[in-house]
Design a protein around this motif. Structure first.
Motif, PDB file in Angstrom:
ATOM      1  N   PRO A   1      13.665  11.823  -9.367  1.00 26.09           N
ATOM      2  CA  PRO A   1      13.004  10.545  -9.694  1.00 26.09           C
ATOM      3  C   PRO A   1      11.630  10.396  -9.039  1.00 26.09           C
ATOM      4  O   PRO A   1      10.692   9.894  -9.669  1.00 26.09           O
ATOM      5  N   TYR A   2      11.496  10.844  -7.781  1.00 27.18           N
ATOM      6  CA  TYR A   2      10.197  10.737  -7.116  1.00 27.18           C
ATOM      7  C   TYR A   2       9.170  11.708  -7.706  1.00 27.18           C
ATOM      8  O   TYR A   2       7.972  11.431  -7.667  1.00 27.18           O
TER       9      TYR A   2
ATOM     10  N   HIS B   1       8.344   2.164 -10.184  1.00 33.73           N
ATOM     11  CA  HIS B   1       8.701   1.947 -11.581  1.00 33.73           C
ATOM     12  C   HIS B   1      10.215   2.073 -11.772  1.00 33.73           C
ATOM     13  O   HIS B   1      10.886   2.826 -11.067  1.00 33.73           O
ATOM     14  N   ASP B   2      10.742   1.317 -12.706  1.00 33.50           N
ATOM     15  CA  ASP B   2      12.074   1.473 -13.269  1.00 33.50           C
ATOM     16  C   ASP B   2      13.161   1.789 -12.235  1.00 33.50           C
ATOM     17  O   ASP B   2      13.498   0.963 -11.409  1.00 33.50           O
TER      18      ASP B   2
ATOM     19  N   ARG C   1      14.933  -0.319  -4.766  1.00 25.02           N
ATOM     20  CA  ARG C   1      14.303  -1.143  -3.724  1.00 25.02           C
ATOM     21  C   ARG C   1      14.772  -2.594  -3.820  1.00 25.02           C
ATOM     22  O   ARG C   1      15.072  -3.230  -2.811  1.00 25.02           O
ATOM     23  N   LEU C   2      14.809  -3.112  -5.032  1.00 22.42           N
ATOM     24  CA  LEU C   2      15.261  -4.482  -5.218  1.00 22.42           C
ATOM     25  C   LEU C   2      16.686  -4.669  -4.712  1.00 22.42           C
ATOM     26  O   LEU C   2      17.005  -5.658  -4.046  1.00 22.42           O
ATOM     27  N   ALA C   3      17.553  -3.711  -5.009  1.00 22.47           N
ATOM     28  CA  ALA C   3      18.952  -3.793  -4.586  1.00 22.47           C
ATOM     29  C   ALA C   3      19.085  -3.704  -3.070  1.00 22.47           C
ATOM     30  O   ALA C   3      20.052  -4.240  -2.500  1.00 22.47           O
TER      31      ALA C   3
ATOM     32  N   TRP D   1      -0.744   0.704  -4.564  1.00 18.76           N
ATOM     33  CA  TRP D   1      -0.974   1.693  -5.611  1.00 18.76           C
ATOM     34  C   TRP D   1       0.276   1.867  -6.475  1.00 18.76           C
ATOM     35  O   TRP D   1       1.333   2.280  -5.992  1.00 18.76           O
ATOM     36  N   CYS D   2       0.165   1.558  -7.745  1.00 23.59           N
ATOM     37  CA  CYS D   2       1.267   1.732  -8.690  1.00 23.59           C
ATOM     38  C   CYS D   2       0.666   1.965 -10.073  1.00 23.59           C
ATOM     39  O   CYS D   2       0.652   1.069 -10.921  1.00 23.59           O
TER      40      CYS D   2
END
Length: 341
Positions: free
Chosen positions: A281-282, A290-291, A297-299, A322-323
């Motif tokens: 994923p990274y 993203h996604d 992170r949210l969890a 930066w994103c």
């Protein structure tokens, strides 16, 4: 009475007009000129103000990607409560131990007790070998720090578990102190002397943030950025840190070291999981914004905590934000360690 002759009336009128023209014309012209000078000056002043305002706002808008455009100073309310220890201002080596779980114990004999750890479901049921890896990461990080007087040890990890009121980093620090790791030659006591060259970074939600936020935390403590970085963690995460995270923050390879330590009974499933849920994923989303990685992170932020590094490490604001739409695009703004190359 008969009216005056027409010719006489005209002469009076003509004389009056000539008198008005000669006495007031110069005054009117002078007034017009004065107004003209005033108007021109006003236009110049207003134009200058507009240009200054435009340039300032432009700099502010782009300050996140080009921090050098605007010199930032934290407010006095913050500076007034910051007094750095002068012995820390010359430190140059950052040692990072990323957190993986939260230890809830307080005594040395509770270190390997799984019930004293707040773990993810996949971390449970493997006996003490997985926990022993966490402890070994902590031990090795302390050892490296004790061997180098220019180093600062940072345990990094946020308040990632809803069941816990503390952070991964704080629990690692408490474990290290409980085992007396910072003062191995002194007698074990319940109140170990304070070790100045170790601290916590309590906001990171994943491995990329462990790295980036620890760089910012180093700056908070020392007032400078490190010349050298050593990270202690799982061997199976070496490629993630060396190939992806180091590239993402553009830290020089010759001043970066990763120390990998595996559990005594490492699982093949864990290595497969690292590739599937970490490295791959990274590789597709270098900054984890993203996604899939953003959802992780949210969890891991059930208490809605957020960091202070935009203020305390303003040189990193561009990198912190930066994103890019192209999730593999490397940050191209200025960084403090560009001079190391």
């Amino acid at each position: 009475m008969l009216p005056s002759p027409v010719s006489s009336n005209r002469r009076g009128t003509s004389q009056h007009l000539r008198t008005f023209s000669s006495s007031d014309l110069k005054r009117a012209l002078s007034l017009l000129r004065a107004r003209s000078r005033f108007t021109n000056l006003s236009i110049i002043i207003l134009g200058g103000c507009f240009c200054v305002s435009f340039l300032y706002n432009l700099a502010f808008i782009f300050s996140s990607s080009s921090p050098s455009l605007v010199a930032y100073t934290p407010p006095q309310s913050i500076l007034s409560i910051i007094a750095r220890n002068s012995t820390l201002e010359n430190l140059s080596h950052l040692v990072i131990v990323p957190g993986h779980a939260i230890w809830t114990g307080t005594q040395p004999d509770q270190v390997l007790d799984e019930d004293r750890w707040t773990l993810e479901e996949y971390q449970r049921g493997g006996g003490s070998y997985r926990i022993s890896a966490f402890v070994e990461h902590i031990r090795r990080g302390v050892e490296i720090t004790l061997q180098d007087d220019t180093s600062l040890l940072i345990f990094s990890g946020g308040q990632t578990r809803l069941q816990s009121t503390t952070t991964e980093a704080e629990s690692y620090m408490r474990l290290a102190k409980s085992l007396g790791l910072f003062h191995p030659d002194s007698e074990q006591t319940h109140r170990e002397p304070y070790f100045l060259r170790a601290t916590t970074e309590t906001y990171a939600l994943d491995s990329y943030q462990n790295f980036l936020f620890s760089l910012a935390r180093f700056h908070e403590i020392t007032g400078r950025y490190p010349l050298q970085v050593t990270i202690v963690g799982y061997e199976m995460k070496r490629r993630r840190f060396e190939e992806l995270h180091r590239t993402a923050v553009r830290f020089p390879a010759h001043q970066f070291e990763y120390v990998g330590i595996e559990p005594t009974a490492s699982e093949e499933a864990a290595r497969i999981g690292e590739v599937k849920n970490g490295y791959a994923p990274y590789k597709l989303d270098l900054y984890g914004c993203h996604d899939f990685l953003l959802a992780k992170r949210l969890a891991r932020n059930p208490f809605l905590r957020f960091h202070s590094y935009h203020t305390s490490a303003p040189e990193l604001r561009g990198l912190l934000e930066w994103c890019p739409d192209d999730a593999r695009m490397v940050y191209d703004g200025p960084l403090p360690w560009d001079i190391y190359e």
